[in-house]
Design a protein around this motif. Sequence first.
Motif, PDB file in Angstrom:
ATOM      1  N   VAL A  72      40.042  44.333  10.407  1.00  0.00           N
ATOM      2  CA  VAL A  72      39.010  44.636  10.559  1.00  0.00           C
ATOM      3  C   VAL A  72      38.362  45.064  11.577  1.00  0.00           C
ATOM      4  O   VAL A  72      38.390  44.331  12.585  1.00  0.00           O
ATOM      5  CB  VAL A  72      38.038  43.613   9.587  1.00  0.00           C
ATOM      6  CG1 VAL A  72      36.605  44.469   9.259  1.00  0.00           C
ATOM      7  CG2 VAL A  72      38.521  43.194   8.435  1.00  0.00           C
ATOM      8  N   HIS A  73      38.044  46.319  11.696  1.00  0.00           N
ATOM      9  CA  HIS A  73      37.296  46.663  12.983  1.00  0.00           C
ATOM     10  C   HIS A  73      35.653  46.769  12.587  1.00  0.00           C
ATOM     11  O   HIS A  73      35.053  47.479  11.460  1.00  0.00           O
ATOM     12  CB  HIS A  73      37.872  48.108  13.409  1.00  0.00           C
ATOM     13  CG  HIS A  73      36.855  48.582  14.724  1.00  0.00           C
ATOM     14  ND1 HIS A  73      36.340  49.881  14.613  1.00  0.00           N
ATOM     15  CD2 HIS A  73      36.556  47.868  15.909  1.00  0.00           C
ATOM     16  CE1 HIS A  73      35.770  49.897  15.805  1.00  0.00           C
ATOM     17  NE2 HIS A  73      35.954  49.081  16.632  1.00  0.00           N
ATOM     18  N   ALA A  74      34.707  46.160  13.193  1.00  0.00           N
ATOM     19  CA  ALA A  74      33.385  46.090  12.926  1.00  0.00           C
ATOM     20  C   ALA A  74      32.746  45.795  14.302  1.00  0.00           C
ATOM     21  O   ALA A  74      33.072  45.527  15.357  1.00  0.00           O
ATOM     22  CB  ALA A  74      33.188  45.221  11.917  1.00  0.00           C
ATOM     23  N   VAL A  75      31.339  45.906  14.006  1.00  0.00           N
ATOM     24  CA  VAL A  75      30.281  45.775  15.239  1.00  0.00           C
ATOM     25  C   VAL A  75      30.248  44.280  15.564  1.00  0.00           C
ATOM     26  O   VAL A  75      30.291  44.048  16.788  1.00  0.00           O
ATOM     27  CB  VAL A  75      29.043  46.088  14.566  1.00  0.00           C
ATOM     28  CG1 VAL A  75      27.883  45.731  15.685  1.00  0.00           C
ATOM     29  CG2 VAL A  75      28.680  47.397  14.225  1.00  0.00           C
ATOM     30  N   HIS A 111      42.425  53.966  12.534  1.00  0.00           N
ATOM     31  CA  HIS A 111      42.270  54.274  11.197  1.00  0.00           C
ATOM     32  C   HIS A 111      40.708  54.446  10.840  1.00  0.00           C
ATOM     33  O   HIS A 111      39.954  53.902  11.341  1.00  0.00           O
ATOM     34  CB  HIS A 111      42.666  52.888  10.162  1.00  0.00           C
ATOM     35  CG  HIS A 111      42.856  53.416   8.946  1.00  0.00           C
ATOM     36  ND1 HIS A 111      41.731  53.327   8.033  1.00  0.00           N
ATOM     37  CD2 HIS A 111      43.762  53.715   7.972  1.00  0.00           C
ATOM     38  CE1 HIS A 111      42.086  53.621   6.996  1.00  0.00           C
ATOM     39  NE2 HIS A 111      43.401  54.042   6.686  1.00  0.00           N
ATOM     40  N   PRO A 112      40.608  55.861  10.048  1.00  0.00           N
ATOM     41  CA  PRO A 112      39.185  56.208   9.791  1.00  0.00           C
ATOM     42  C   PRO A 112      38.162  55.008   9.194  1.00  0.00           C
ATOM     43  O   PRO A 112      36.964  54.805   9.172  1.00  0.00           O
ATOM     44  CB  PRO A 112      39.017  57.421   8.737  1.00  0.00           C
ATOM     45  CG  PRO A 112      40.500  57.282   8.481  1.00  0.00           C
ATOM     46  CD  PRO A 112      41.439  56.615   9.387  1.00  0.00           C
ATOM     47  N   PRO A 138      46.066  51.137   3.651  1.00  0.00           N
ATOM     48  CA  PRO A 138      44.503  51.050   3.540  1.00  0.00           C
ATOM     49  C   PRO A 138      44.252  50.271   2.614  1.00  0.00           C
ATOM     50  O   PRO A 138      45.070  49.732   1.548  1.00  0.00           O
ATOM     51  CB  PRO A 138      44.126  52.607   3.086  1.00  0.00           C
ATOM     52  CG  PRO A 138      45.377  53.198   2.679  1.00  0.00           C
ATOM     53  CD  PRO A 138      46.725  52.337   3.312  1.00  0.00           C
ATOM     54  N   ILE A 139      43.092  49.425   2.949  1.00  0.00           N
ATOM     55  CA  ILE A 139      42.844  48.432   2.136  1.00  0.00           C
ATOM     56  C   ILE A 139      42.791  48.488   0.336  1.00  0.00           C
ATOM     57  O   ILE A 139      42.943  47.703  -0.233  1.00  0.00           O
ATOM     58  CB  ILE A 139      41.405  47.720   2.520  1.00  0.00           C
ATOM     59  CG1 ILE A 139      41.036  46.131   2.225  1.00  0.00           C
ATOM     60  CG2 ILE A 139      40.097  48.386   2.001  1.00  0.00           C
ATOM     61  CD1 ILE A 139      42.231  45.369   2.855  1.00  0.00           C
TER      62      ILE A 139
END
Length: 107
Positions: free
Chosen positions: A42-45, A82-83, A101-102
């Motif tokens: 997961v990419h997040a803030v 990945h978008p 993709p998830i």
Amino acid sequence: MPAGGFVRMPGGSVVVALTLPRPPAGGAPGVVAEDGNVRVLVHAVNRARALTRLRNLGMRAVYLRGNAQPPTPDEITAVLHHPDGLLWRCAPDRAEELWHPIRALLG
């Protein structure tokens, strides 16, 4: 117990990697997790937002305790390109398997 870790990126965002039990329903066609685990990226803030993204998808009991298995450089590259910023594949990693993709895991 889920294993995982995180890496803080130069821009301040984080990439979180978790090894979780595979959800009982769903799954990508032709992909079988032999030991029932998946590696989720997961990419997040921030870390809290990364876990919230997973919880909003129905993975309610997701926690990150410690940093025992941080994402590898290859995993970081995959999720950053990945978008959606949310990927998975079977764990342990198999070289021939690509990231999914998830929605392929949950749908």
